[in-house]
Design an enzyme around this catalytic site. Structure first.
Site, PDB file in Angstrom:
ATOM      1  N   CYS A  62      57.177 177.666  75.775  1.00  0.00           N
ATOM      2  CA  CYS A  62      57.182 176.895  74.575  1.00  0.00           C
ATOM      3  C   CYS A  62      58.635 177.069  73.851  1.00  0.00           C
ATOM      4  O   CYS A  62      59.399 176.195  73.296  1.00  0.00           O
ATOM      5  CB  CYS A  62      56.017 177.013  73.811  1.00  0.00           C
ATOM      6  N   CYS A  94      59.557 178.846  58.441  1.00  0.00           N
ATOM      7  CA  CYS A  94      60.004 180.093  58.892  1.00  0.00           C
ATOM      8  C   CYS A  94      61.617 179.603  58.859  1.00  0.00           C
ATOM      9  O   CYS A  94      61.926 179.003  59.695  1.00  0.00           O
ATOM     10  CB  CYS A  94      59.484 180.650  59.873  1.00  0.00           C
ATOM     11  N   CYS A 129     103.388 179.316  70.509  1.00  0.00           N
ATOM     12  CA  CYS A 129     103.291 180.050  69.385  1.00  0.00           C
ATOM     13  C   CYS A 129     101.865 180.265  68.787  1.00  0.00           C
ATOM     14  O   CYS A 129     101.263 179.348  68.498  1.00  0.00           O
ATOM     15  CB  CYS A 129     104.226 179.087  68.454  1.00  0.00           C
ATOM     16  N   CYS A 178     101.374 177.862  65.084  1.00  0.00           N
ATOM     17  CA  CYS A 178     101.442 176.588  64.997  1.00  0.00           C
ATOM     18  C   CYS A 178     100.753 175.788  66.467  1.00  0.00           C
ATOM     19  O   CYS A 178     100.626 174.571  66.397  1.00  0.00           O
ATOM     20  CB  CYS A 178     102.763 176.069  64.867  1.00  0.00           C
ATOM     21  N   CYS A 231     129.641 150.854  54.477  1.00  0.00           N
ATOM     22  CA  CYS A 231     128.241 150.994  54.108  1.00  0.00           C
ATOM     23  C   CYS A 231     127.674 151.905  55.133  1.00  0.00           C
ATOM     24  O   CYS A 231     126.477 152.345  55.030  1.00  0.00           O
ATOM     25  CB  CYS A 231     127.530 149.601  54.140  1.00  0.00           C
ATOM     26  N   CYS A 245     135.735 139.805  71.112  1.00  0.00           N
ATOM     27  CA  CYS A 245     136.419 140.023  70.158  1.00  0.00           C
ATOM     28  C   CYS A 245     136.201 141.442  69.623  1.00  0.00           C
ATOM     29  O   CYS A 245     135.065 141.840  69.149  1.00  0.00           O
ATOM     30  CB  CYS A 245     136.685 139.220  69.211  1.00  0.00           C
TER      31      CYS A 245
END
Length: 464
Positions: free
Chosen positions: A66, A89, A165, A168, A209, A219
């Site tokens: 059992c 229990c 490592c 990590c 920019c 060209c």
């Protein structure tokens, strides 16, 4: 007592008393009373000898069959802790009994339970981590010190061969800190490297920019979307009439000609390519020196052991080629990682506290890095030459040179680690740390025991 007369007591009252006495005697039967030869299981209501029942620390006792089926059903439901079968229990069953019963009849369920208990133990403790190998080898590694101090930054090697490592879970990457290594991996894995390489090869940066410009015609006089005209050949700004000549090569700052100013975007892309190309070059060199030079060094060691004509001065000692080769591979692994550190540390967005001290520390780091790079190349050539057949005099010279170079590169590598840990990282606003330097690389770890008790206390320590 069934045949004992009621002695004048009303039958109904007598029977009730006897029934109550029988009910009070029932728990005693299932807790193995002294002198009993059989116990009745309160689940299947069968009688069993003492060897076929098991009692837990709470005192409740049931037959082994059992218990076993109950444990198997609990494992199927995903349970990690087995509670007693007795109603209300809350006691936890003895893990040794659970394993013993399951292993005998349901070994598959026992294996699943062992795995869940190990997973729960690993997840709950900082000192244990799964090996990140792919495909997963299924091993867990533990470090000394409980995982709460400097040992978190240790680099370990799993018995499967994967070095990683501990903090990590990524591949071994010192002297580069974990946050910088994570950024580098995300950039390489996300295809950004290929994009940057394509941009450098196929675009120019607008001098106004800083946006990258791709030419869509023959060209070389092109116009940026911001309206700036430029020469696609050299990237310099031009007027609308394109009165521009740039056929002569001029060093920046040299006299005469047109001086081309590098834009911020162009400088950033070229800076990235400087570090990335060196990262890739040293990574490929490591693969060559491991895959091709390694077998040649092993053959040299066997040849030295078998050649009786060599002079006795340690030359025939087969350990020196292998020792020098290990130092070569170790430093060759460190060099590409040092370029990742340099990319983020010097002009790569890492916030520092004191710029003047940063410049001095950068100079020391780059001096050590340059010297290490130079001596690693000399050691590589020396070992490659020693691996070829040679006379005794050449072998003696190769041993002397290899031994000296191995000591030099080890000292330079250790010095570069100290510079990173003691001078560079303390300047960062965000605290970072690295694994300590070990000449032979990550220490070999042992497999964490997968079938030990983890609920009743920590299992035997597996150290690295």
């Amino acid at each position: 007592w069934a045949g004992t007369p009621c002695s004048g007591t009303p039958a109904s009252l007598c029977c009730r008393r006897r029934a109550a006495a029988a009910a009070a005697a029932w728990p005693m039967a299932k807790t193995n009373p002294p002198g009993s030869v059989a116990v009745t299981c309160n689940v299947c209501f069968e009688e069993y000898p003492l060897g076929s029942v098991s009692a837990m620390d709470c005192g409740h006792c049931f037959c082994n069959d059992c218990w076993t089926e109950y444990f198997a059903a609990a494992v199927s439901d995903g349970s990690k802790q087995m509670r007693c079968m007795e109603v209300k229990c809350t006691a936890i069953c003895d893990e040794a009994v659970v394993r013993r019963l399951l292993h005998g009849k349901h070994p598959g369920a026992a294996a699943r339970l062992d795995r869940r208990l190990l997973e729960a133990y690993v997840e709950a403790r900082d000192a244990v981590r799964w090996c990140p190998s792919a495909p997963h080898c299924g091993r867990a590694i533990r470090v000394d010190g409980g995982g709460g101090g400097e040992e978190r930054y240790a680099e370990v090697s799993c018995p499967c061969g994967a070095a990683f490592c501990f903090r990590c879970g990524g591949g071994a990457h010192s002297p580069c800190p974990c946050p910088m290594w994570d950024k580098w991996g995300a950039m390489r894995g996300g295809g950004e490297v290929d994009n940057l390489k394509w941009i450098v090869a196929n675009t120019k940066s607008c001098p106004k920019c800083s946006k990258p410009i791709e030419k869509n015609g023959g060209c070389n006089h092109v116009t940026c979307t911001c309206g700036q005209h430029l020469c696609y050949a050299c990237g310099a700004a031009t007027g609308t009439l394109y009165m521009h000549i740039c056929n002569r090569y001029k060093e920046e700052g040299g006299g005469g000609g047109v001086k081309v100013e590098m834009t911020a975007g162009g400088r950033q892309r070229l800076r990235f390519m400087h570090y990335y190309e060196r990262f890739e070059i040293h990574t490929e060199s490591y693969k060559e020196e491991q895959g091709k030079l390694g077998p040649a060094i092993d053959a040299l060691a066997r040849r030295l052991e078998a050649d009786a004509t060599l002079p006795w001065s340690g030359t025939r000692d087969a350990r020196w080629p292998s020792a020098a080769h290990r130092r070569l591979l170790r430093c060759r692994q460190v060099l590409p990682r040092s370029y990742v550190l340099a990319y983020y540390m010097f002009g790569g967005g890492a916030a520092t506290r004191r710029e003047r001290e940063e410049a001095a520390a950068q100079n020391r780091f780059e001096d050590l890095q340059g010297q290490l790079e130079h001596h690693v190349e000399v050691l590589s050539r020396t070992l490659a030459a020693a691996a070829r057949p040679a006379d005794a005099a050449e072998v003696v010279k190769a041993k002397r040179d290899a031994d000296n170079l191995a000591r030099v590169v080890e000292g330079l590598c250790a010095g570069m680690y100290r510079c990173v840990q003691d001078e560079l990282l303390p300047l960062l606003v965000e605290p970072m740390n690295i694994a300590a330097y070990h000449p032979d690389g990550p220490a070999m770890a042992k497999e964490f025991p997968p079938a030990t008790s983890v609920t009743g206390g920590a299992p035997p320590a597996t150290r690295h």
